[in-house]
Scaffold this motif. Structure first.
Motif, PDB file in Angstrom:
ATOM      1  N   LEU A  59       0.806  -1.221   0.000  1.00  0.00           N
ATOM      2  CA  LEU A  59       0.000   0.000   0.000  1.00  0.00           C
ATOM      3  C   LEU A  59       0.841   1.274   0.000  1.00  0.00           C
ATOM      4  N   THR A  60       2.030   1.207   0.615  1.00  0.00           N
ATOM      5  CA  THR A  60       2.848   2.419   0.739  1.00  0.00           C
ATOM      6  C   THR A  60       4.030   2.458  -0.213  1.00  0.00           C
ATOM      7  N   GLY A  61       4.511   1.292  -0.618  1.00  0.00           N
ATOM      8  CA  GLY A  61       5.709   1.234  -1.453  1.00  0.00           C
ATOM      9  C   GLY A  61       6.999   1.463  -0.675  1.00  0.00           C
ATOM     10  N   VAL A  62       6.917   1.560   0.649  1.00  0.00           N
ATOM     11  CA  VAL A  62       8.097   1.771   1.492  1.00  0.00           C
ATOM     12  C   VAL A  62       8.863   0.451   1.561  1.00  0.00           C
ATOM     13  N   LYS A  63      10.003   0.410   0.895  1.00  0.00           N
ATOM     14  CA  LYS A  63      10.744  -0.838   0.699  1.00  0.00           C
ATOM     15  C   LYS A  63      11.272  -1.454   1.989  1.00  0.00           C
ATOM     16  N   TRP A  64      11.665  -0.653   2.977  1.00  0.00           N
ATOM     17  CA  TRP A  64      12.257  -1.223   4.184  1.00  0.00           C
ATOM     18  C   TRP A  64      11.260  -2.071   4.966  1.00  0.00           C
ATOM     19  N   LEU A  65       9.976  -1.914   4.692  1.00  0.00           N
ATOM     20  CA  LEU A  65       8.976  -2.756   5.354  1.00  0.00           C
ATOM     21  C   LEU A  65       9.159  -4.221   4.984  1.00  0.00           C
ATOM     22  N   GLY A  66       9.752  -4.460   3.816  1.00  0.00           N
ATOM     23  CA  GLY A  66      10.029  -5.830   3.395  1.00  0.00           C
ATOM     24  C   GLY A  66      11.029  -6.531   4.299  1.00  0.00           C
ATOM     25  N   ALA A  67      11.812  -5.774   5.056  1.00  0.00           N
ATOM     26  CA  ALA A  67      12.783  -6.372   5.981  1.00  0.00           C
ATOM     27  C   ALA A  67      12.095  -6.992   7.192  1.00  0.00           C
ATOM     28  N   ILE A  68      10.860  -6.607   7.459  1.00  0.00           N
ATOM     29  CA  ILE A  68      10.113  -7.150   8.593  1.00  0.00           C
ATOM     30  C   ILE A  68       9.502  -8.515   8.249  1.00  0.00           C
ATOM     31  N   THR A  69       9.182  -8.702   6.991  1.00  0.00           N
ATOM     32  CA  THR A  69       8.493  -9.911   6.541  1.00  0.00           C
ATOM     33  C   THR A  69       9.189 -11.198   6.971  1.00  0.00           C
ATOM     34  N   PRO A  70      10.510 -11.333   6.820  1.00  0.00           N
ATOM     35  CA  PRO A  70      11.154 -12.584   7.244  1.00  0.00           C
ATOM     36  C   PRO A  70      11.000 -12.881   8.738  1.00  0.00           C
ATOM     37  N   LEU A  71      10.879 -11.847   9.561  1.00  0.00           N
ATOM     38  CA  LEU A  71      10.650 -12.084  10.987  1.00  0.00           C
ATOM     39  C   LEU A  71       9.310 -12.787  11.198  1.00  0.00           C
ATOM     40  N   GLY A  72       8.326 -12.394  10.429  1.00  0.00           N
ATOM     41  CA  GLY A  72       7.035 -13.078  10.481  1.00  0.00           C
ATOM     42  C   GLY A  72       7.147 -14.508   9.989  1.00  0.00           C
ATOM     43  N   GLY A  73       7.948 -14.716   8.955  1.00  0.00           N
ATOM     44  CA  GLY A  73       8.178 -16.072   8.461  1.00  0.00           C
ATOM     45  C   GLY A  73       8.826 -16.953   9.521  1.00  0.00           C
ATOM     46  N   VAL A  74       9.772 -16.386  10.249  1.00  0.00           N
ATOM     47  CA  VAL A  74      10.410 -17.136  11.342  1.00  0.00           C
ATOM     48  C   VAL A  74       9.370 -17.474  12.413  1.00  0.00           C
TER      49      VAL A  74
END
Length: 125
Positions: A93-108
């Motif tokens: 929704l925002t296009g803020v790329k650094w938010l993608g760095a949080i995703t792997p924490l959710g995967g863990v």
């Protein structure tokens, strides 16, 4: 914990369907194809783990004693949805790329939840 996990599973399932429909209809014209795919991935994983949380709640309801590994699995699935799906929704929704760095924490967190479910399975008779 059974009632709490069951309630959260129902909320996560319902919002997953709503978010998926929102992405398919309202966002399709507003987001790029890639951003829509990212959003839909968040909704899909949210539904998978809503169902996993439902399973945890049902297993807890049948367990003779509260199993800490089942409770840990439930919490891990909830945290995973918040971090994984939440970050994907925000990223798309925002296009803020650094938010993608949080995703792997959710995967863990998802992986931890499944491992905890495995540990609980070892103790079932």
């Amino acid at each position: 914990m059974t009632r709490i996990f069951l309630s959260i599973a129902a909320i996560l399932g319902a919002t997953s369907v709503a978010f998926g429909a929102f992405a398919a209809h309202a966002l399709r014209e507003k987001l790029t194809e890639r951003a829509t795919e990212i959003f839909e991935t968040g909704a899909r994983y949210q539904m998978y783990h809503a169902l996993a949380l439902l399973l945890v709640a049902l297993l807890l309801s049948r367990a003779e004693a509260a199993q800490s590994s089942l409770v840990a699995a439930g919490y891990a699935f909830i945290v995973g949805v918040a971090l994984f799906s939440g970050s994907l929704y925000a990223l798309s929704l925002t296009g803020v790329k650094w938010l993608g760095a949080i995703t792997p924490l959710g995967g863990v967190a998802f992986i931890v939840g499944w491992v905890c479910l495995f540990v609980a399975a070892l103790s079932f008779k």
